[in-house]
Design a protein around this motif. Sequence first.
Motif, short mmCIF file in Angstrom:
data_model
loop_
_atom_site.label_atom_id
_atom_site.label_comp_id
_atom_site.label_asym_id
_atom_site.label_seq_id
_atom_site.Cartn_x
_atom_site.Cartn_y
_atom_site.Cartn_z
N GLY A 284 35.41 39.59 41.78
CA GLY A 284 34.72 40.75 42.33
C GLY A 284 34.82 40.80 43.84
O GLY A 284 34.96 41.88 44.44
N LEU A 285 34.79 39.64 44.48
CA LEU A 285 34.91 39.58 45.94
C LEU A 285 36.31 39.97 46.40
O LEU A 285 36.48 40.51 47.50
CB LEU A 285 34.55 38.18 46.44
CG LEU A 285 33.04 37.89 46.50
CD1 LEU A 285 32.79 36.38 46.60
CD2 LEU A 285 32.41 38.61 47.68
N VAL A 286 37.32 39.68 45.59
CA VAL A 286 38.69 40.11 45.94
C VAL A 286 38.73 41.63 46.06
O VAL A 286 39.31 42.19 47.00
CB VAL A 286 39.70 39.61 44.90
CG1 VAL A 286 41.06 40.24 45.14
CG2 VAL A 286 39.82 38.09 44.95
N MET A 287 38.12 42.32 45.10
CA MET A 287 38.05 43.78 45.15
C MET A 287 37.38 44.23 46.45
O MET A 287 37.84 45.16 47.13
CB MET A 287 37.28 44.31 43.94
CG MET A 287 36.84 45.78 44.07
SD MET A 287 38.22 46.95 44.18
CE MET A 287 38.69 47.03 42.44
N LEU A 318 23.97 53.91 38.85
CA LEU A 318 24.78 53.04 38.00
C LEU A 318 24.26 51.62 37.83
O LEU A 318 24.70 50.91 36.92
CB LEU A 318 26.21 52.96 38.56
CG LEU A 318 27.00 54.27 38.59
CD1 LEU A 318 28.37 54.04 39.22
CD2 LEU A 318 27.14 54.85 37.20
N THR A 319 23.35 51.17 38.70
CA THR A 319 22.94 49.77 38.66
C THR A 319 22.34 49.37 37.32
O THR A 319 22.71 48.34 36.73
CB THR A 319 21.93 49.49 39.79
OG1 THR A 319 22.55 49.74 41.05
CG2 THR A 319 21.47 48.05 39.74
N SER A 324 22.80 46.35 32.28
CA SER A 324 22.58 46.37 30.83
C SER A 324 23.83 45.93 30.08
O SER A 324 23.74 45.22 29.06
CB SER A 324 22.18 47.78 30.38
OG SER A 324 20.95 48.18 30.97
N VAL A 325 24.99 46.35 30.56
CA VAL A 325 26.25 45.93 29.93
C VAL A 325 26.39 44.42 29.99
O VAL A 325 26.75 43.77 28.99
CB VAL A 325 27.44 46.62 30.61
CG1 VAL A 325 28.76 45.99 30.18
CG2 VAL A 325 27.45 48.11 30.31
N VAL A 338 32.59 44.73 35.47
CA VAL A 338 31.34 45.19 36.10
C VAL A 338 31.30 44.73 37.55
O VAL A 338 30.93 45.50 38.45
CB VAL A 338 30.12 44.67 35.32
CG1 VAL A 338 28.84 44.91 36.11
CG2 VAL A 338 30.03 45.34 33.96
N GLN A 339 31.69 43.48 37.80
CA GLN A 339 31.64 42.99 39.18
C GLN A 339 32.70 43.66 40.05
O GLN A 339 32.48 43.83 41.26
CB GLN A 339 31.79 41.46 39.19
CG GLN A 339 30.57 40.78 38.57
CD GLN A 339 30.45 39.32 38.96
OE1 GLN A 339 30.75 38.44 38.18
NE2 GLN A 339 30.00 39.07 40.17
#
Length: 429
Positions: A284-287, A318-319, A324-325, A338-339
Amino acid sequence: MNTTSNHFAEADSPSHMESWRAVSAAIAGNILEWYDFAIYGYVATIIARNFFPSGDEVGALLATFATFGIGFVARPLGGIIIGRMGDTKGRKAALLLTIFLMAIGTIGIGLIPTYSSIGLFAPLLLLICRLMQGFAAGGEWGGATAFIVEWAPQNRRGFFGSFQQASVAGGLLIGSAVAAICSTVLSGDQMESWGWRIPFLLGILLVPVGMYMRSDIEETPIYRAAKDVVTASETPGWILAAKAFGFTILWTVSYYVILYYMPTFTEKYAGLSRTSSLWSNTIGLVMLVVAIPLLGLLSDKIGRKPLLIGCCVAFAVLTYPLFSVMLSGASLPTVITVQLIFGLMIAMFSGPGPAAIAEIFPTSTRSTWMSTGYSLATSIFGGFAPFIATWLISRTGSPISPTYYLIAAAIASVIVIATLKETAHSELR
């Protein structure tokens, strides 16, 4: 009213090569410094067992995140003192001081004996080191932001400024990756007993590398021009700092819930192993690191406010469904997706954010008041975000409850941002 715009126009405009050379030095130090500051959050569950042993796992984790948050109490003080130093003695002197203090605090954590060895002195020493890190971070963010934005060409402040935040995310990325590698290579017992120290002790690299990179940088042209200018009838600094405070709320809450607390959350509530949680966070941090400069560049073309407001709306809407997902028994690829979405959402703010917040202030007081407003918001809302998330879950019994904190932060920031002027195409004051 005296203004500085004509005076600044007389200053030599830096070439792109000069700008990139100075900004690269600031970015390199920033990456190393935020690596040092972030690593605590990525081994929080291990620190809880080593420094706050108790029969209550949630209580130990709360104590760990409280210490994480207390480190932020020193950030406003660092923002005021080091920020003032940046305005009076120069950006360079302030940046050298912050990197030195951060290194001491980080290496110190890696060397502290655990509770089983020295009892209550262990959490006390941990607290002192976190306070030192917090003091340094309070001055680092504002000083580095002012330095980078002031070196940027007039029509590229969003792009240049975005590298300040990309370097922060880069530090988090390296910290998450180092923790993930250690967790992958070492056994659980090795990681618990001594492996957790490795990421902190690597902070020793900060001293020679960071000091060398920053010792050779020059002051920004606009700062040199502003030193001899006295401005009058400006909006009081504390009012501008209040705007920066409100501006920062979602920014800091999203960072410390999504990027610091998430490995703990996905391990405890989404069914991932510690190693999978760290790797998911790293991806996620790469994104985030990739997207920030692109969105900073976009803000130079379409303005800061569309992206900033878009980020706030995305978090408000969206949070809850995204959390929830993750809590629905999702697979590792789904959690990673998600991340990645959260990383893109944060990048919508972090791309234009450094330039937008710097553009609120005049050069003569930018470092002081920007550091103060930003650090206060980070101290109150960001540093204790993992603690608040853990507390909300323990009180409500629902792992979805941290989303309420994120949604409230989004609403608070969008109200402030809506009142700000669009500054993307204005000259820096």
